[in-house]
Design a protein around this motif. Sequence first.
Motif, PDB file in Angstrom:
ATOM      1  N   PRO A  71      31.929  24.353  43.649  1.00  0.00           N
ATOM      2  CA  PRO A  71      32.521  25.286  44.621  1.00  0.00           C
ATOM      3  C   PRO A  71      33.868  25.857  44.176  1.00  0.00           C
ATOM      4  O   PRO A  71      34.131  27.052  44.342  1.00  0.00           O
ATOM      5  CB  PRO A  71      32.658  24.429  45.883  1.00  0.00           C
ATOM      6  CG  PRO A  71      31.546  23.447  45.779  1.00  0.00           C
ATOM      7  CD  PRO A  71      31.489  23.107  44.309  1.00  0.00           C
ATOM      8  N   LEU A  72      34.743  24.999  43.622  1.00  0.00           N
ATOM      9  CA  LEU A  72      36.026  25.486  43.124  1.00  0.00           C
ATOM     10  C   LEU A  72      35.831  26.541  42.038  1.00  0.00           C
ATOM     11  O   LEU A  72      36.460  27.611  42.061  1.00  0.00           O
ATOM     12  CB  LEU A  72      36.834  24.330  42.538  1.00  0.00           C
ATOM     13  CG  LEU A  72      37.773  23.550  43.446  1.00  0.00           C
ATOM     14  CD1 LEU A  72      38.352  22.373  42.678  1.00  0.00           C
ATOM     15  CD2 LEU A  72      38.894  24.435  43.982  1.00  0.00           C
ATOM     16  N   THR A  73      34.959  26.233  41.090  1.00  0.00           N
ATOM     17  CA  THR A  73      34.729  27.155  39.977  1.00  0.00           C
ATOM     18  C   THR A  73      34.045  28.428  40.459  1.00  0.00           C
ATOM     19  O   THR A  73      34.316  29.522  39.947  1.00  0.00           O
ATOM     20  CB  THR A  73      33.887  26.473  38.880  1.00  0.00           C
ATOM     21  OG1 THR A  73      34.475  25.221  38.549  1.00  0.00           O
ATOM     22  CG2 THR A  73      33.822  27.328  37.630  1.00  0.00           C
ATOM     23  N   LEU A  74      33.173  28.310  41.459  1.00  0.00           N
ATOM     24  CA  LEU A  74      32.529  29.485  42.039  1.00  0.00           C
ATOM     25  C   LEU A  74      33.582  30.414  42.647  1.00  0.00           C
ATOM     26  O   LEU A  74      33.549  31.630  42.438  1.00  0.00           O
ATOM     27  CB  LEU A  74      31.520  29.051  43.102  1.00  0.00           C
ATOM     28  CG  LEU A  74      30.770  30.165  43.834  1.00  0.00           C
ATOM     29  CD1 LEU A  74      29.916  30.972  42.859  1.00  0.00           C
ATOM     30  CD2 LEU A  74      29.886  29.575  44.937  1.00  0.00           C
ATOM     31  N   GLY A  75      34.520  29.838  43.399  1.00  0.00           N
ATOM     32  CA  GLY A  75      35.580  30.652  43.977  1.00  0.00           C
ATOM     33  C   GLY A  75      36.414  31.343  42.914  1.00  0.00           C
ATOM     34  O   GLY A  75      36.761  32.526  43.046  1.00  0.00           O
ATOM     35  N   ALA A  76      36.740  30.605  41.849  1.00  0.00           N
ATOM     36  CA  ALA A  76      37.523  31.196  40.761  1.00  0.00           C
ATOM     37  C   ALA A  76      36.737  32.305  40.066  1.00  0.00           C
ATOM     38  O   ALA A  76      37.313  33.331  39.664  1.00  0.00           O
ATOM     39  CB  ALA A  76      37.914  30.113  39.756  1.00  0.00           C
ATOM     40  N   LEU A 124      41.299  31.572  46.408  1.00  0.00           N
ATOM     41  CA  LEU A 124      42.679  31.872  46.770  1.00  0.00           C
ATOM     42  C   LEU A 124      43.665  31.393  45.714  1.00  0.00           C
ATOM     43  O   LEU A 124      44.623  32.095  45.376  1.00  0.00           O
ATOM     44  CB  LEU A 124      43.006  31.247  48.126  1.00  0.00           C
ATOM     45  CG  LEU A 124      42.299  31.875  49.333  1.00  0.00           C
ATOM     46  CD1 LEU A 124      42.427  30.967  50.559  1.00  0.00           C
ATOM     47  CD2 LEU A 124      42.866  33.258  49.631  1.00  0.00           C
ATOM     48  N   ALA A 125      43.445  30.179  45.196  1.00  0.00           N
ATOM     49  CA  ALA A 125      44.340  29.655  44.160  1.00  0.00           C
ATOM     50  C   ALA A 125      44.311  30.531  42.916  1.00  0.00           C
ATOM     51  O   ALA A 125      45.306  30.630  42.190  1.00  0.00           O
ATOM     52  CB  ALA A 125      43.947  28.222  43.808  1.00  0.00           C
ATOM     53  N   ALA A 126      43.171  31.172  42.674  1.00  0.00           N
ATOM     54  CA  ALA A 126      43.035  32.057  41.517  1.00  0.00           C
ATOM     55  C   ALA A 126      43.611  33.448  41.783  1.00  0.00           C
ATOM     56  O   ALA A 126      43.530  34.328  40.926  1.00  0.00           O
ATOM     57  CB  ALA A 126      41.561  32.180  41.130  1.00  0.00           C
ATOM     58  N   GLY A 127      44.172  33.654  42.969  1.00  0.00           N
ATOM     59  CA  GLY A 127      44.755  34.955  43.298  1.00  0.00           C
ATOM     60  C   GLY A 127      43.717  36.016  43.540  1.00  0.00           C
ATOM     61  O   GLY A 127      43.891  37.179  43.132  1.00  0.00           O
ATOM     62  N   GLY A 128      42.638  35.637  44.206  1.00  0.00           N
ATOM     63  CA  GLY A 128      41.538  36.563  44.443  1.00  0.00           C
ATOM     64  C   GLY A 128      41.959  37.840  45.150  1.00  0.00           C
ATOM     65  O   GLY A 128      42.778  37.823  46.070  1.00  0.00           O
ATOM     66  N   ASP A 129      41.378  38.948  44.722  1.00  0.00           N
ATOM     67  CA  ASP A 129      41.638  40.264  45.303  1.00  0.00           C
ATOM     68  C   ASP A 129      41.174  40.263  46.762  1.00  0.00           C
ATOM     69  O   ASP A 129      40.024  39.912  47.048  1.00  0.00           O
ATOM     70  CB  ASP A 129      40.857  41.315  44.507  1.00  0.00           C
ATOM     71  CG  ASP A 129      41.153  42.746  44.943  1.00  0.00           C
ATOM     72  OD1 ASP A 129      41.665  42.944  46.069  1.00  0.00           O
ATOM     73  OD2 ASP A 129      40.854  43.657  44.160  1.00  0.00           O
ATOM     74  N   PRO A 130      42.036  40.667  47.718  1.00  0.00           N
ATOM     75  CA  PRO A 130      41.609  40.722  49.126  1.00  0.00           C
ATOM     76  C   PRO A 130      40.334  41.541  49.338  1.00  0.00           C
ATOM     77  O   PRO A 130      39.566  41.270  50.271  1.00  0.00           O
ATOM     78  CB  PRO A 130      42.806  41.361  49.831  1.00  0.00           C
ATOM     79  CG  PRO A 130      43.978  40.966  48.999  1.00  0.00           C
ATOM     80  CD  PRO A 130      43.472  40.978  47.582  1.00  0.00           C
ATOM     81  N   ALA A 131      40.081  42.529  48.464  1.00  0.00           N
ATOM     82  CA  ALA A 131      38.862  43.332  48.595  1.00  0.00           C
ATOM     83  C   ALA A 131      37.604  42.501  48.353  1.00  0.00           C
ATOM     84  O   ALA A 131      36.509  42.889  48.792  1.00  0.00           O
ATOM     85  CB  ALA A 131      38.905  44.505  47.614  1.00  0.00           C
ATOM     86  N   LEU A 132      37.761  41.360  47.664  1.00  0.00           N
ATOM     87  CA  LEU A 132      36.616  40.493  47.373  1.00  0.00           C
ATOM     88  C   LEU A 132      36.474  39.352  48.381  1.00  0.00           C
ATOM     89  O   LEU A 132      35.587  38.506  48.230  1.00  0.00           O
ATOM     90  CB  LEU A 132      36.744  39.911  45.963  1.00  0.00           C
ATOM     91  CG  LEU A 132      36.570  40.910  44.810  1.00  0.00           C
ATOM     92  CD1 LEU A 132      36.922  40.261  43.485  1.00  0.00           C
ATOM     93  CD2 LEU A 132      35.151  41.456  44.783  1.00  0.00           C
ATOM     94  N   GLU A 133      37.316  39.343  49.401  1.00  0.00           N
ATOM     95  CA  GLU A 133      37.232  38.274  50.397  1.00  0.00           C
ATOM     96  C   GLU A 133      35.855  38.193  51.077  1.00  0.00           C
ATOM     97  O   GLU A 133      35.353  37.084  51.301  1.00  0.00           O
ATOM     98  CB  GLU A 133      38.335  38.429  51.440  1.00  0.00           C
ATOM     99  CG  GLU A 133      39.700  38.015  50.915  1.00  0.00           C
ATOM    100  CD  GLU A 133      40.807  38.240  51.926  1.00  0.00           C
ATOM    101  OE1 GLU A 133      40.501  38.681  53.051  1.00  0.00           O
ATOM    102  OE2 GLU A 133      41.982  37.971  51.592  1.00  0.00           O
ATOM    103  N   ASP A 176      37.345  36.349  39.380  1.00  0.00           N
ATOM    104  CA  ASP A 176      37.363  36.722  37.965  1.00  0.00           C
ATOM    105  C   ASP A 176      38.428  35.949  37.188  1.00  0.00           C
ATOM    106  O   ASP A 176      39.134  36.498  36.352  1.00  0.00           O
ATOM    107  CB  ASP A 176      37.580  38.226  37.800  1.00  0.00           C
ATOM    108  CG  ASP A 176      37.189  38.722  36.403  1.00  0.00           C
ATOM    109  OD1 ASP A 176      36.367  38.044  35.740  1.00  0.00           O
ATOM    110  OD2 ASP A 176      37.709  39.762  35.977  1.00  0.00           O
ATOM    111  N   ARG A 177      38.505  34.643  37.477  1.00  0.00           N
ATOM    112  CA  ARG A 177      39.468  33.782  36.783  1.00  0.00           C
ATOM    113  C   ARG A 177      38.736  32.582  36.185  1.00  0.00           C
ATOM    114  O   ARG A 177      39.036  31.434  36.485  1.00  0.00           O
ATOM    115  CB  ARG A 177      40.562  33.307  37.748  1.00  0.00           C
ATOM    116  CG  ARG A 177      41.611  34.335  38.105  1.00  0.00           C
ATOM    117  CD  ARG A 177      42.565  34.645  36.947  1.00  0.00           C
ATOM    118  NE  ARG A 177      43.174  33.448  36.381  1.00  0.00           N
ATOM    119  CZ  ARG A 177      44.249  32.835  36.897  1.00  0.00           C
ATOM    120  NH1 ARG A 177      44.806  33.286  37.998  1.00  0.00           N
ATOM    121  NH2 ARG A 177      44.760  31.761  36.301  1.00  0.00           N
ATOM    122  N   LEU A 178      37.806  32.846  35.301  1.00  0.00           N
ATOM    123  CA  LEU A 178      37.072  31.750  34.665  1.00  0.00           C
ATOM    124  C   LEU A 178      37.942  30.942  33.722  1.00  0.00           C
ATOM    125  O   LEU A 178      37.526  29.874  33.267  1.00  0.00           O
ATOM    126  CB  LEU A 178      35.839  32.298  33.944  1.00  0.00           C
ATOM    127  CG  LEU A 178      34.674  32.697  34.870  1.00  0.00           C
ATOM    128  CD1 LEU A 178      33.541  33.316  34.064  1.00  0.00           C
ATOM    129  CD2 LEU A 178      34.168  31.497  35.659  1.00  0.00           C
TER     130      LEU A 178
END
Length: 351
Positions: A212-217, A72-81, A221-223
């Motif tokens: 886990p944080l990095t996995l979410g990012a 979420l902090a990385a602005g993840g696309d809702p389609a990838l939820e 697609d915000r590596l």
Amino acid sequence: MSANQVAAAVPAEARDALLSRVEDRLRDLFAGEKSRWSAVDPRAAVPVEAVATLVGAGGKRLRPSFCLDGFLAAGGDPALEPVAVDAAAALEVLQAFALLHDDVLDDSPLRRGKPTAHERHAAAHRDAGWAGEPRRYGEGVAALAGDLAHVYASRLVSALSPAAREIWHELSIEIMIGQYLDIRVAAERIADPELSRWIALCKSGRYTVHRPLTLGAAIADRLDLAPAFERYGAALGEAFQLRDDLIDAFGDSTVSGKPTQLDFAQQKMTLLVALAIQRDDRISRLLADGGTGDGATLAQMITDLDVRDEVERRIDHLVEQAQAAIEAAPLDAGWREELSRVAVQVAYRQK
């Protein structure tokens, strides 16, 4: 809550909305698996039930929370939820894998305030008068249930991108290597504070916060956020494990839900113990002589040597490091504030 509403919500509300979906995913997974295998034979569902019981026993859900925070902090696309929800669920199931095995390795009687899986199934064996040794049976059930949990976790992350999958593989390997070193160093009674810190990071710290944080990012697609999340996660992950060590040594089992001073009984070379041994060789002799039954004496010695306070000061410093790392991260102000708040909550918890 719709995807647009989630995107507009404040950080904690957005995370909680997705966490609710994680709970639904876990419940549906285990309900389906128990139904599937019970149809074959009621006994076939026993290992599934062992995993489901542990997952449903009220864990802190830290790892799923950090995964969703990263997404979420990385602005993840809702389609990838759905991918993020499954990855968060997988982290909780992977935690069950680790705990089922860890409880056998540590011969722990309690987990989350209830008998551990190996104890529960050993008791069932004794009560039923089955053939063989109850302890071996109970440990066998727990080991197989842990292996099954690992399979379920792997299935839940099947949709990960190659970059996210590499992070998953790394955290899975780190858990096992760290766990091995934990029991090896205890067996050799190696009092090396730096090695103790590294083991704590490897077997717990990294896979609780950093990975886990990095996995979410990565799912988002915000590596580019990986360096900041690594700095934050490394510091907070170490603080998390040090707090775990303090809770084990000085905590209240009625609050923590697990036995206290188990690390002393297992002669674990935590940073607390390693530092204390360097300051007073009586502690090393006490451990070598099997004098771990009097955990209160050992805890008092650690306190008198200023080791307890030193570890508390170390936690303070690590929290400051984590907060500084996230303050400099390229995130919205709301997420920087939320992750700073979470650092305090995790590092100063009582269970």
